[in-house]
Design an enzyme around this catalytic site. Structure first.
Site: not given
Ligand SMILES: Cc1ncc(COP(=O)(O)O)c(N)n1
Length: 515
Positions: A206, A251, A253-256
């Site tokens: 990504k 942006t 949580g875009t990865g999840c």
């Molecule tokens: C429970 C949990 N899972 C995954 C992420 C990563 O997401 P991000 O890269 O947006 O911080 C996060 N911050 N919290």
């Protein structure tokens, strides 16, 4: 850019209506908190479930950690014991078996080991692994020592791994080996190919963290940021997915979310290349339509491409008649003094005779309008539905003729009677809607008559209705006609037509990609 020809069998061959079952093994994110269409939580399990719901998939979860976080940062992490994570996975596999598994924050080396063993025992072959290591807001979500376990234990079992550039670098940081430098899109491909060596069948790098200039080299200044590339590689294919750089703070949580969208698409049987392309388009729109909540990096809008009807399936009529703008006028119609007088048997016979004649004249045009609906319909099902109503009208009119005959009025006399203005206005209005608008509008114009007579018939016929006189009421036979099976069927037909028409409207929108 090459396309792989690998054809995979559909992941979910069970029920096409339910588009695949996905187990998410990840951490929970407390941020956002509010539920609703646009106020979507941004990351972790909550985001995953929303993405899956938005794709029509069935989501199951095994929670690895609870986090106290918001758009500004992660305050604390509570680890769920690894044994308990396994219990959750076992419970899911023993019952509703998932088609695809997606992992996010795995939180600890212990949990990784436990999860890897569980996946091995269940022969998992569709694992979408999002190697969550550090939150965008800075907090370490997986101890750096555990990256080794992720690499050794899980990557060999992975179908698609979806690292961002820093995560890809960490996975490749082996003792004595320098991670590659990213200068252009070719380097992203190289990064992906290096990760393939660690065991996954597909790697999606990504590129959102490293925007490019128009010429495909890394942008050095904000002004130069024009493009982002996500690169998908397998043993025999490379696919570059190019998108316009979006300057947005929303942006998180875009990865999840991207990995979950890939999992959703795979669970519906899409080929990995199509699954990834569709997921990228979905995320691009989720950022574009983000609600802009929070002080920091705000959440996405996971439901940008969904629209909902304000009623449950088969409940359109209830919804319609209960609406505050519809209810009073509907009440006035079905409880009109004329109607109530029919029920009590007190309606002057002269009124009923005149009504019968006008209603006969009305029904001629009502039949024409239904025939027009058949003409306007596009499927045999709907053409037949219109024809069925015409046949019913014909039966209904013989009741008019019988009643009139009993009053000494012949068919010729009825047909020679001049239409009242109200009758002309109403019937020609319906026909005009039919001529000038589409099939669905015509159905709506036809609905009050069919639905109203059904409702009136039922209300007056109802045993509990003490105002209705059954013995010696000239009009009771009339009332019974509207609770007869064929009439009720005609009403049901109308409801089905309306629902069908609504689905056709949905189908029309679905012709055009909304993301
Ligand atoms: C429970 C949990 N899972 C995954 C992420 C990563 O997401 P991000 O890269 O947006 O911080 C996060 N911050 N919290």
């Amino acid at each position: 850019m090459s396309m792989s020809n690998t054809q995979l069998p559909p992941a979910s061959s069970h029920n096409p209506e339910l588009r695949g079952r996905v187990l998410v093994v990840a951490g929970s994110d407390s941020s956002g908190g509010a539920d609703g269409l646009a106020k979507t939580q941004s990351r972790g399990l909550e985001a995953d479930q929303k993405v899956l719901a938005a794709h029509g998939c069935y989501a199951m979860t095994a929670t690895t950690a609870l986090t106290a976080q918001n758009t500004l940062g992660v305050d604390d992490i509570y680890h769920i014991p690894a044994d308990f994570v396994k219990e959750q996975i076992d419970a899911v596999f023993k019952d509703i078996k998932p088609d695809v598994i997606k992992t996010g924050m795995l939180a600890s080396a212990e949990t990784i080991a436990m999860v890897a063993r569980a996946f091995g025992s269940y022969d998992v072959n569709r694992l979408v692994l999002d190697p969550v290591m550090v939150a965008t807001t800075g907090k370490q979500l997986l101890p750096s020592e555990a990256v080794h376990d992720l690499r050794e234990l899980l990557l060999p079992q992975t179908f698609i791994v979806t690292p961002n550039i820093p995560e890809a670098m960490q996975l490749l940081t082996l003792p004595g080996k320098e991670p590659p430098e990213i200068r252009n899109v070719d380097d992203l491909e190289e990064l992906g190919r290096s990760l393939l060596q660690l065991g996954p069948e597909w790697v999606l790098v990504k590129g959102g963290h490293t925007p490019f200039k128009a010429d495909g080299t890394v942008a050095q200044t904000d002004e130069e940021k024009e493009l982002v590339y996500d690169v998908l590689v397998s043993a025999d294919s490379v696919t570059r997915i190019k998108g316009a750089y979006q300057k947005s703070k929303n942006t998180h949580g875009t990865g999840c979310s991207l990995a979950s969208a890939v999992a959703a698409n795979l669970s519906m049987g899409l080929h990995p290349i199509q699954a990834v392309k569709a997921a990228c388009a979905y995320i691009e729109a989720a950022i574009r339509f983000a609600p802009g909540y929070g002080e920091g990096n705000g959440p996405l809008n996971h439901f940008h491409s969904m629209y909902t009807l304000p009623f449950a399936p088969d409940r359109f009529v209830d919804y319609l008649l209960d609406r505050p703008d519809v209810a009073p006028v509907w009440h006035k119609f079905v409880n009109h003094p004329f109607v109530l007088a029919m029920g009590s048997g007190e309606l002057p016979q002269e009124s009923f005779k005149n009504y019968l004649i006008q209603d006969y004249l009305y029904l001629v045009h009502f039949a024409r309008a239904n025939a027009l609906a058949s003409y306007k319909a596009k499927s045999m099902e709907d053409i037949a539905a219109g024809a069925k109503i015409v046949t019913h009208i014909n039966t209904e009119m013989s009741l008019h003729l019988d009643y009139c005959a009993s009053f000494g009025i012949s068919k010729e006399q009825i047909e020679a009677t001049e239409e009242h203005q109200a009758c002309t206005a109403y019937t020609r209005y319906v026909l005009d809607v039919g001529m000038s608008s589409d099939w669905l509008a015509l159905q709506v114009a036809l609905a009050p008559c069919l639905l109203g007579y059904g409702a009136i018939g039922q209300a007056l016929h109802d045993e509990k209705n003490l105002a209705t006189k059954r013995e010696g009421n000239t009009y009771y036979k009339w009332i019974c006609n509207y609770v007869a099976e064929d009439y009720v069927e005609a009403v049901e037909e109308l409801v089905k037509i309306f629902i069908h028409g609504t689905k056709m409207e949905i189908g029309f929108w679905e012709m055009f990609p909304s993301a």
